[in-house]
Design a protein around this motif. Structure first.
Motif, PDB file in Angstrom:
ATOM      1  N   ILE A 192     -71.667  54.453  -2.940  1.00 41.09           N
ATOM      2  CA  ILE A 192     -71.981  55.442  -1.905  1.00 41.09           C
ATOM      3  C   ILE A 192     -73.478  55.497  -1.644  1.00 41.09           C
ATOM      4  CG2 ILE A 192     -69.988  56.838  -2.520  1.00 41.09           C
ATOM      5  CD1 ILE A 192     -71.984  58.815  -3.801  1.00 41.09           C
ATOM      6  N   PHE A 193     -74.236  54.769  -2.465  1.00 40.50           N
ATOM      7  CA  PHE A 193     -75.692  54.780  -2.348  1.00 40.50           C
ATOM      8  C   PHE A 193     -76.183  53.502  -1.673  1.00 40.50           C
ATOM      9  CE2 PHE A 193     -80.031  55.031  -4.346  1.00 40.50           C
ATOM     10  CZ  PHE A 193     -80.348  56.279  -3.869  1.00 40.50           C
ATOM     11  N   ILE A 199     -67.800  62.945 -11.341  1.00 41.23           N
ATOM     12  CA  ILE A 199     -66.886  62.563 -10.263  1.00 41.23           C
ATOM     13  C   ILE A 199     -66.600  61.065 -10.321  1.00 41.23           C
ATOM     14  CG2 ILE A 199     -66.648  62.363  -7.755  1.00 41.23           C
ATOM     15  CD1 ILE A 199     -68.001  65.027  -7.484  1.00 41.23           C
ATOM     16  N   ALA A 200     -67.659  60.268 -10.511  1.00 39.28           N
ATOM     17  CA  ALA A 200     -67.462  58.810 -10.581  1.00 39.28           C
ATOM     18  C   ALA A 200     -66.571  58.437 -11.759  1.00 39.28           C
ATOM     19  CB  ALA A 200     -68.821  58.117 -10.690  1.00 39.28           C
ATOM     20  N   THR A 209     -76.349  58.990  -9.435  1.00 39.54           N
ATOM     21  CA  THR A 209     -75.651  58.784 -10.702  1.00 39.54           C
ATOM     22  C   THR A 209     -74.221  58.321 -10.450  1.00 39.54           C
ATOM     23  OG1 THR A 209     -75.162  61.161 -10.795  1.00 39.54           O
ATOM     24  CG2 THR A 209     -77.065  60.378 -12.019  1.00 39.54           C
ATOM     25  N   HIS A 210     -73.633  58.781  -9.349  1.00 45.13           N
ATOM     26  CA  HIS A 210     -72.306  58.299  -8.960  1.00 45.13           C
ATOM     27  C   HIS A 210     -72.364  56.787  -8.776  1.00 45.13           C
ATOM     28  CE1 HIS A 210     -68.876  57.529  -6.234  1.00 45.13           C
ATOM     29  NE2 HIS A 210     -68.326  58.612  -6.775  1.00 45.13           N
ATOM     30  N   ALA A 211     -73.365  56.334  -8.027  1.00 49.75           N
ATOM     31  CA  ALA A 211     -73.519  54.903  -7.786  1.00 49.75           C
ATOM     32  C   ALA A 211     -73.815  54.168  -9.086  1.00 49.75           C
ATOM     33  CB  ALA A 211     -74.639  54.666  -6.776  1.00 49.75           C
ATOM     34  N   PHE A 237     -67.273  61.489  -0.982  1.00 42.06           N
ATOM     35  CA  PHE A 237     -67.941  62.039  -2.160  1.00 42.06           C
ATOM     36  C   PHE A 237     -68.484  63.436  -1.860  1.00 42.06           C
ATOM     37  CE2 PHE A 237     -72.064  62.642  -4.339  1.00 42.06           C
ATOM     38  CZ  PHE A 237     -71.608  62.709  -5.645  1.00 42.06           C
ATOM     39  N   ALA A 238     -69.113  63.571  -0.695  1.00 38.94           N
ATOM     40  CA  ALA A 238     -69.691  64.858  -0.319  1.00 38.94           C
ATOM     41  C   ALA A 238     -68.601  65.935  -0.254  1.00 38.94           C
ATOM     42  CB  ALA A 238     -70.407  64.749   1.027  1.00 38.94           C
ATOM     43  N   ARG A 239     -67.439  65.552   0.298  1.00 42.23           N
ATOM     44  CA  ARG A 239     -66.340  66.506   0.431  1.00 42.23           C
ATOM     45  C   ARG A 239     -65.805  66.911  -0.951  1.00 42.23           C
ATOM     46  NH1 ARG A 239     -61.454  66.022  -0.096  1.00 42.23           N
ATOM     47  NH2 ARG A 239     -61.456  63.751  -0.133  1.00 42.23           N
TER      48      ARG A 239
END
Lengths: 332, 291, 426
Positions: free
Chosen positions: C376-377, C81-82, C339-341, C320-322
């Motif tokens: 997001i973290f 996603i990131a 991992t996104h962060a 992100f959750a959505r």
């Protein structure tokens, strides 16, 4: 004279193995080569008991793990050098092998296999639970034997170990010891009836095998720099040692090298190419080997050659021989 | 004192689990004890039974206990097929080759399942998952009780059938001496296929009954693989009913033993018992007669 | 017959390979994980081979196969996603990011090989990895050996940042921080006299439980039970019964998802009523735990120390959750957020470094100072050892939702104390 000619090929091969770092400079490739030799050593060690003596151990992770923990714990608690830890690994593994042998060699056939599996599992569970000594699953850091950037010293070390282990089986094939082990494998009662001390030779084989396995375990721990029970004491470790030797060729000198080359390289390639499927392929390979060439790759080649050439005295026989117990016969 | 106070609950917990162990032991006893095939894939078969039940439950909304009616026959068929395709080819080879072949089969099955379902832990929930029966200070989870009852029923039914049916006689004859059985007109190959299929069906049934009370992941069978051999050895090798009793004994030993050695060493109990029995009482705890 | 069999096995092999290939891009078809077509693992199409000029390659090591594959998958989803977001927004330094995946098959020896391969066969400016601590520690040491910056997103063993490396940077909190959060929360809000500690005998479980024990003793709690259990053997009643007999004020669990579920269900069955149930993250902090298929209403009132929640206030977390839910049909766990962060950290670092030189990248990493709304973290800033001071949260399940209850400055509700006995619950 013949002895020299006999030794020429093995010596050339050993020299070739030692020359690898002169050609392969890339650390990644060298690391793959190290893994090949780790598994060659383990396969060769297993082969002494599992191949020549025909005692299929699925508990060799016990020796591997004891070796790894010997180095780790002596360094951690007493500040020993990794070299002393390695000596400790070998020193501990031999009496352990004698003890395990005393228990498991009283069992025959499948019970021996299950017995070794059970003992290794008990050891894993104890190491896992004995947190005050081993830190359990939290694991323990291991000092490097060769600090520094180059992987070459690791390679030379494990290459020498592999040569020693494979060389031991080479020597065994030419000695009374190997001959006795093969006789025990083929028919223990008959071997005993002609005066072979089966218990002693099997125990000796296990002790030699354990020493090499523990040495490799200590090396591997130092190579990983960190161990926990599931890495060095778990059943898959035992299984892979056996599989290396079996796919390469049980009871053949170079079988473990062939098996390790095949499995480690296949694992590296499959890991990149097939991602999720590589362990599935591993299982299928084992099945195909047993069904279509139970002697393994080298066993099969030797078998084919032997069919062509005149029959020779049988030492490294194939493994399609029939059942030792039970009165079952071919039917249908 | 504390030990005694907790003993009844632990005995009951052990007994309930013992029902499932009995099925597992009986299944392996048919294959290993009676047919003399060292099957290292028994744990993987249980796992396959669990995933079959799981799929039936999550995709077709089939109650796990009704799923048993599909899982067991399905695994019976797969077992016969596996016997014809693979096992038969090593039935007369050395035990070592049987071990290695079934080990390969186990690795392949585990990883095939992992490929399809991922390594995620999964579980199923039913409307009665949370129901509890209380007897004084003892509590029993309803799915455990149902699983126990069904497992006991299947084991007893199997025993009766083996003792009183034509097939049972043929099976026992084949186990004793396949050559003589063949001469007496028994279709030995068929009997052996059916026995292997039955063994796998029982593993599958155990898996189906475990699904509502356990959870599943591809390597879950490893929890039962070596243990199932312990059960057979406890029961005295050739005896199906002995292995079932061996299963109950092992479950009780684990349940009570963990009060002494802790949960994390309870699996070691079974392995130590296994070695002790092999070394000192190789005929098993319940005599050595063949079922 | 022999040939037919060979053909059959070959067929099975081929089928397995096909299955392997076809399932690889979308990952697991797990329950509900439907329909997403995207998730191609290596950036936008047409970005060409490794030597291409318009891409920046980043090494990623994780466990796509083996027994940790489910966590590796969660990590992979966060990266994907990131990656899409970053590349859609113009990439980094005018180039598209591309991830070079290395599967360690959940084995440490492969993690070493993977890092060695990335360090010497590619020009990646840095490597992110791995999943388990057992694989991450040797991977981090290997990266250090080759002086390649190494970002740790998930692995929690304390010693990963304690072997004196200048190249290892960890985003998540180590296990000792989970323990500290658990005990600090208890000390401030509960003031218990006795505590029972129950843990899975895995790496995270063992090290976190030990730290809880030490902190609890230092805080003056009496540790009345310290029980390990074996993973994958879910008959906990005998163990729970012996705990019940000791009547502790607090039960602290360090458990993975299904154990957490069964521990709570079986605690209800035996009517075990401590004042507080608290988990140290992991199974007690996953979205599945509070759902009906998980512990459901048995999860109500349980506390947990955690790193991240879907309702946390850091910018982008909710979106992100959505997005995650839409694509994968499940809520993200903190592994995916980490991992996104991590990838946003990479973007930030490369832009500041202005080059792909490994030394420059290392120095930029060390100088990182990302604010609370840049990932997001939450904020990212590394201390001397390369450890990020990530704020720990304590949540409680209230009305079937994770609600942040501690520390006060992040809390969105007050903790409900003590936990009502099972008999008084609906």
């Amino acid at each position: 004279m013949t002895r020299w000619r006999e030794a020429a090929i093995p010596l050339a091969l050993a020299a070739a193995v030692l020359a690898v770092p002169l050609v392969v400079k890339n650390p990644y490739h060298l690391n793959v080569a190290i893994l090949v030799l780790v598994w060659t050593t383990l396969g060769a060690a297993w082969n002494i008991v599992g191949g020549y003596a025909g005692q299929l151990s699925l508990g060799h992770a016990a020796f591997f793990g004891i070796g790894a923990y010997s180095l780790a714990l002596t360094a951690h608690y007493w500040g020993w050098s990794p070299w002393a830890g390695m000596a400790m690994a070998v020193a501990v593994s031999v009496p352990l092998a004698a003890a395990i042998g005393a228990i498991t060699f009283r069992l025959r056939g499948p019970y021996f296999v299950l017995g070794t599996l059970a003992l290794a599992e008990v050891l894993r569970l104890v190491v896992l639970a004995w947190r005050d000594l081993t830190y359990g699953a939290a694991g323990i850091m291991v000092p490097e034997i060769f600090p520094g950037l180059s992987r070459a010293p690791y390679y030379y070390f494990i290459a020498l170990a592999a040569i020693a282990a494979v060389g031991t089986t080479w020597w065994m094939e030419r000695s009374g010891f190997g001959y006795y082990l093969t006789a025990i494998r083929e028919d223990q009662e008959t071997a005993e009836s002609i005066g072979v001390n089966a218990a002693w030779y099997k125990n000796l084989a296990l002790m030699i095998s354990a020493a090499f396995t523990a040495l490799t375990g200590a090396f591997y721990a130092s190579h990983l720099m960190f161990i926990e029970p599931d890495i060095v004491l778990s059943e898959p470790v035992s299984v892979q040692m056996a599989v290396v030797a079996i796919i390469g060729g049980r009871g053949t000198v170079l079988g473990p090298l062939v098996g390790a080359l095949l499995l480690v390289l296949a694992s590296e390639i499959f890991r990149a190419q097939f991602q999720q499927a590589h362990l599935l392929i591993y299982g299928l390979l084992l099945m195909l080997t047993i069904l279509f060439m139970p002697g393994g790759v080298l066993g099969e080649i030797q078998h084919r050659l032997r069919l062509r050439a005149a029959p020779r005295p049988v030492i490294g026989t194939t493994f399609s021989s029939s059942h030792e117990s039970s009165g079952q016969r071919e039917v249908g | 004192m504390e030990f005694l106070a907790q003993l009844p609950q632990n005995l009951v917990s052990g007994l309930l689990l013992g029902g499932m162990y009995a099925l597992i032991g009986a299944g392996l006893a048919l294959v290993f004890g009676v047919m003399d095939i060292v099957n290292m894939a028994h744990g993987a078969f249980i796992m396959v039974g669990m995933y079959t039940t799981f799929v039936l439950c999550t995709r077709l909304r089939l109650d796990p206990y009704l799923g048993l009616l599909v899982t067991a026959p399905l695994l019976f068929g797969v077992g016969m097929l596996l016997h014809r395709l693979l096992i038969e080819r090593v039935a007369h080879a050395s035990h070592m080759n049987q071990i290695l072949l079934t080990l390969g089969l186990s690795v392949a099955l585990v990883n095939l399942v992992q490929l399809i379902f991922t390594a995620n832990y999964q579980q199923i929930r039913t409307s009665y998952s949370d129901a509890v029966i209380r007897l004084g200070s003892i509590t029993m989870n309803v799915p455990y009780v149902i699983s126990f009852a069904l497992a006991t029923g299947i084991t007893l039914g199997l025993y009766y059938w083996l003792m009183h049916s034509e097939f049972g006689r043929a099976l026992r004859a084949t186990a004793q001496d396949p050559m003589a059985a063949q001469l007496m007109g028994v279709n030995v190959r068929r009997v052996q296929s059916v026995a292997f299929g039955l063994g796998m069906a029982l593993a599958g049934a155990a898996g189906a009954l475990l699904t509502p009370v356990y959870y599943l992941y591809p390597t879950v069978g490893a929890n039962f693989g070596l243990k199932s051999f312990t059960m057979v050895v406890l029961g005295g090798m050739g005896s199906v009913v002995g292995a079932a009793l061996g299963g109950v004994t092992l479950a009780l030993a684990e349940s009570v033993g963990q009060m002494l050695v802790g949960h994390e060493l309870k699996d070691a109990i079974g392995f130590v018992v296994f070695l002790l029995v092999l070394l000192f009482k190789p005929a098993g705890l319940f005599g050595g007669q063949r079922a | 017959m022999r040939r037919a069999l060979a053909r059959l096995l070959a067929g099975a092999l081929a089928l397995a390979l096909m299955a392997g290939c076809s399932s690889q891009p979308t990952g697991s078809p797990g329950p509900g994980g439907s329909g997403s077509q995207s998730g191609a693992s290596t950036g936008p199409s047409g970005s060409g081979g490794s030597g291409s000029e318009d891409v920046i390659e980043i090494g990623v090591v994780t466990s796509l196969t083996g027994h940790e594959a489910n966590f590796g998958e969660a990590q992979k989803r966060g990266y994907e996603i990131a990656l899409e977001e970053i590349n859609a927004a113009g990439g980094v330094l005018g180039k598209q990011l591309k991830l070079l995946w290395e599967d360690d098959a959940s084995k440490p020896e492969n993690a070493i090989a993977a890092v060695e391969k990335l360090a010497t066969q590619t020009k990646v400016p840095l490597i992110i990895g791995a999943y388990s601590s057992a694989a991450t520690l040797p991977a981090a040491q290997t990266a250090t050996r080759y002086q390649v910056p190494f970002i740790v997103p998930t692995a929690a063993a304390d010693n990963i940042t304690q072997f004196g490396s200048k190249y290892v940077f960890r985003i998540n909190s180590p296990s000792s921080q989970y323990a500290r959060a658990v005990v600090d929360f208890l000390k401030e809000e509960v003031k218990p006299r006795t505590i029972a500690i129950v843990f899975e005998n895995t790496n995270f479980g063992t090290s976190t439980a030990k730290a809880i024990q030490e902190h609890a003793q230092a805080a003056g709690f009496e540790v009345v039970a310290y029980e390990a259990y074996a993973k994958g053997a879910p008959d906990f009643k005998p163990m729970l019964n012996s705990l019940k007999a000791k009547n502790p004020d607090v039960v602290a669990f360090v458990s993975y998802l299904l154990d957490a579920t069964l521990l709570m269900r079986q605690s209800r069955e035996i009517d075990f009523n401590p004042k507080v149930y608290i988990g140290a993250g992991a199974g007690f902090s996953t979205p599945e735990f509070i759902r009906e298929e998980g512990a459901g209403k048995d999860a109500e009132y349980t506390f947990s120390a955690t790193l991240w929640t879907t309702d946390v206030k850091w910018k982008g977390a909710a979106e992100f959750a959505r997005k995650f839910q839409e694509r994968y049909g499940v809520e993200p766990a903190y592994h995916s957020a980490e991992t996104h962060a991590a990838l946003y950290l990479v973007k930030n670092v490369l832009e500041r470094a202005g080059s792909l030189d490994r030394q420059a990248v290392r120095d930029a990493l060390a100088a990182t100072d990302m604010g609370p709304d840049e990932t997001i973290f939450g904020p990212i800033k590394f201390d001397e050892s390369g450890q990020n001071a990530h704020p720990m949260l304590v949540t409680q399940v209230q009305n079937g939702q994770y609600v942040t209850v501690w520390p006060r400055e992040y809390a969105s509700a007050a903790p409900i104390l003590p936990t009502p006995p099972w008999s008084e619950r609906k």
